[in-house]
Scaffold this motif. Structure first.
Motif, mmCIF file in Angstrom:
data_model
loop_
_atom_site.group_PDB
_atom_site.id
_atom_site.type_symbol
_atom_site.label_atom_id
_atom_site.label_comp_id
_atom_site.label_asym_id
_atom_site.label_seq_id
_atom_site.Cartn_x
_atom_site.Cartn_y
_atom_site.Cartn_z
ATOM 1 N N VAL A 1 40.216 -25.143 -58.595
ATOM 2 C CA VAL A 1 39.116 -26.087 -58.772
ATOM 3 C C VAL A 1 37.823 -25.283 -58.744
ATOM 4 N N LEU A 2 36.999 -25.450 -59.782
ATOM 5 C CA LEU A 2 35.698 -24.777 -59.848
ATOM 6 C C LEU A 2 34.607 -25.817 -59.638
ATOM 7 N N ILE A 3 33.837 -25.630 -58.575
ATOM 8 C CA ILE A 3 32.849 -26.619 -58.155
ATOM 9 C C ILE A 3 31.443 -26.043 -58.259
ATOM 10 N N GLU A 4 30.561 -26.801 -58.873
ATOM 11 C CA GLU A 4 29.123 -26.578 -58.710
ATOM 12 C C GLU A 4 28.628 -27.649 -57.751
ATOM 13 N N THR A 5 27.934 -27.250 -56.698
ATOM 14 C CA THR A 5 27.345 -28.242 -55.802
ATOM 15 C C THR A 5 26.134 -27.644 -55.106
ATOM 16 N N PRO A 6 24.929 -28.139 -55.395
ATOM 17 C CA PRO A 6 24.611 -29.177 -56.364
ATOM 18 C C PRO A 6 24.888 -28.694 -57.785
ATOM 19 N N THR A 7 25.140 -29.647 -58.681
ATOM 20 C CA THR A 7 25.380 -29.281 -60.068
ATOM 21 C C THR A 7 24.050 -29.020 -60.786
ATOM 22 N N ASN A 8 24.192 -28.364 -61.902
ATOM 23 C CA ASN A 8 23.044 -28.021 -62.745
ATOM 24 C C ASN A 8 23.222 -28.722 -64.089
ATOM 25 N N PRO A 9 22.370 -29.700 -64.443
ATOM 26 C CA PRO A 9 21.048 -29.976 -63.852
ATOM 27 C C PRO A 9 20.938 -31.274 -63.055
ATOM 28 N N LEU A 10 22.011 -32.077 -62.943
ATOM 29 C CA LEU A 10 21.866 -33.428 -62.390
ATOM 30 C C LEU A 10 22.056 -33.510 -60.878
ATOM 31 N N MET A 11 22.261 -32.368 -60.242
ATOM 32 C CA MET A 11 22.250 -32.290 -58.772
ATOM 33 C C MET A 11 23.304 -33.183 -58.111
ATOM 34 N N MET A 12 24.481 -33.281 -58.733
ATOM 35 C CA MET A 12 25.586 -34.008 -58.132
ATOM 36 C C MET A 12 26.176 -33.176 -56.996
ATOM 37 N N ILE A 13 26.618 -33.838 -55.934
ATOM 38 C CA ILE A 13 27.104 -33.154 -54.735
ATOM 39 C C ILE A 13 28.609 -33.361 -54.587
ATOM 40 N N THR A 14 29.315 -32.298 -54.233
ATOM 41 C CA THR A 14 30.740 -32.362 -53.929
ATOM 42 C C THR A 14 30.955 -32.016 -52.470
ATOM 43 N N ASP A 15 31.792 -32.781 -51.803
ATOM 44 C CA ASP A 15 32.179 -32.499 -50.419
ATOM 45 C C ASP A 15 33.160 -31.328 -50.447
ATOM 46 N N ILE A 16 32.671 -30.131 -50.164
ATOM 47 C CA ILE A 16 33.479 -28.912 -50.288
ATOM 48 C C ILE A 16 34.674 -28.934 -49.350
ATOM 49 N N GLU A 17 34.453 -29.326 -48.108
ATOM 50 C CA GLU A 17 35.534 -29.326 -47.120
ATOM 51 C C GLU A 17 36.667 -30.258 -47.549
ATOM 52 N N LYS A 18 36.314 -31.418 -48.054
ATOM 53 C CA LYS A 18 37.307 -32.401 -48.502
ATOM 54 C C LYS A 18 38.122 -31.861 -49.672
ATOM 55 N N VAL A 19 37.443 -31.300 -50.652
ATOM 56 C CA VAL A 19 38.129 -30.811 -51.844
ATOM 57 C C VAL A 19 38.952 -29.564 -51.531
ATOM 58 N N ALA A 20 38.415 -28.665 -50.702
ATOM 59 C CA ALA A 20 39.156 -27.456 -50.342
ATOM 60 C C ALA A 20 40.443 -27.798 -49.601
ATOM 61 N N ALA A 21 40.392 -28.790 -48.725
ATOM 62 C CA ALA A 21 41.595 -29.214 -48.002
ATOM 63 C C ALA A 21 42.625 -29.783 -48.983
ATOM 64 N N TRP A 22 42.161 -30.603 -49.937
ATOM 65 C CA TRP A 22 43.059 -31.154 -50.957
ATOM 66 C C TRP A 22 43.665 -30.026 -51.791
#
Length: 384
Positions: free
Chosen positions: A138-159
């Motif tokens: 899984v490749l995550i941008e957080t915040p994303t560029n350019p709309l600044m969407m946030i991903t819960d890293i801990e949640k996704v990494a555990a999954w």
């Protein structure tokens, strides 16, 4: 030791012979062997260079990783990471994505049989629904560029760990000063170090940090084999920039917060995308997994016709690509950073012809607001 002190002291006690506070630039590409079968630890500069080594050790330590790798650009770093994957492998990637990453995946990696699906990486149901037997990361941008969407890293990494997937996080916009994804479970971190880490719009660089012995050894092999390494002079420039990272990020965040609040109340502005604003959908997660906010945000004008005159009339703020430097830059993603993403995909995500991205520098906030005000007023007058 606090991170501010660790940043300021990068390389300052690493030269025992002369005691140089600024670590030297070792311009050499070759190094003498004491005798057959012996090495000083440095043989050929593509594999290892003393100046680059200090930088790599610093970023690994700052990001709580096991190894760091300095590359010739952010895209070179990303290509080196993608070399972990083989024909037939599949990646899950953030939906709102830097256009250069999309271009690399769709126009180059696809030719080698590596495919990607773009999803809201904060949505575990969406991740699970798009996971294939061939999915490897899984490749995550957080915040994303350019709309600044946030991903819960801990949640996704555990999954991801439950499915044997790597979690790769682009930490360019927050830097280790504000967010450390490995501490939240990530396996690999990437930086376009050209941006906030360098901080002065004068050095092109990328950084990778890995966690775990086997993964670090794999990355070291790829880094040396591909050879898109950072030169010693650029390594030194990057270290010099990183020494003031804490001070700069504090000013970037202060200015960006003030200006985003100003734009939020401006009658010509429709939306502001910045996680520091309480009404941002990722506000809670951002506050939980980071210690602050970046200096970049995006906003949408109500009328697309105002875009061109605004970009023409800004004076202190430069109409230019890139971000993260001490100078303020305004970018039009639809025709610059995200031009390689097909229009229908861009518009679906929200990157349309009304969107501007603002990399807020360290100038006085009143001057920046004054520049925006006069540019907006000039645009409005032209349309009346």
């Amino acid at each position: 030791m606090k991170i501010e002190s660790r940043l300021a002291q990068i390389g300052s006690i690493s030269e025992p012979v002369t005691g140089a506070v600024s670590f030297p630039v070792y311009q050499a590409t070759a190094f003498r062997h004491p005798k057959l079968g012996q090495s000083t630890g440095f043989d050929y500069s593509r594999t290892k260079n003393p100046t680059r080594t200090i930088l790599e050790q610093a970023i690994a330590e700052l990001e709580s990783g096991d190894a760091g790798f300095a590359c010739s650009s952010g895209m070179a770093a990303l290509q080196t990471i993608f070399a972990l994957f083989s024909q037939g492998d599949h990646l899950l990637v953030s939906l709102d994505l830097y256009g250069g990453t999309y271009r690399l995946l769709e126009k180059i990696m696809s030719r080698f049989g590596v495919t990607a699906t773009y999803v809201d990486t904060d949505d575990l149901d969406a991740l699970e629904a798009n996971r294939l037997p061939s999915t490897k990361a899984v490749l995550i941008e957080t915040p994303t560029n350019p709309l600044m969407m946030i991903t819960d890293i801990e949640k996704v990494a555990a999954w991801a760990k439950t499915h044997g997937l790597l979690t790769i996080v682009d930490n360019t916009l927050l830097t280790p000063f504000l967010q450390r994804p490995i501490e939240l479970g990530a396996d690999v971190i990437i930086h376009s170090a050209t941006k906030y880490l360098g901080g002065h719009n004068d050095v092109l660089a990328g950084l990778i940090v890995t966690k775990g012995k086997e993964l670090s050894e794999q990355m070291a092999f790829l880094h040396n084999s591909i050879g898109a390494v950072l030169g010693p002079q650029d390594s030194w420039l990057l270290m010099r920039g990183m020494k003031t990272l804490a001070l700069r990020m504090e000013r970037h965040e202060y200015n960006a917060t003030k200006i985003s609040e100003f734009l939020l109340g401006h009658p010509m502005v429709a939306e502001v995308f910045y996680p520091a604003l309480p009404d941002h959908p990722g506000y809670g997660v951002q506050n939980r997994q980071s210690s602050g906010n970046t200096g970049i945000f995006s906003f949408k004008m109500k009328d697309a016709r105002t875009i061109e005159p605004i970009l023409r009339h800004i004076q202190l703020i430069a109409f230019a690509e890139s971000l993260g430097g001490v100078e303020s830059l305004m970018t039009y993603p639809a025709v610059q950073t995200h031009a390689d993403i097909p229009e229908e995909i861009r518009r679906k995500v929200g990157v349309d012809d009304r969107l501007l991205r603002f990399s807020v520098g360290i100038e006085h906030v009143d001057d920046l607001i004054a520049d925006l005000t006069q540019a907006f007023d000039a645009a409005k007058a032209e349309l009346e």
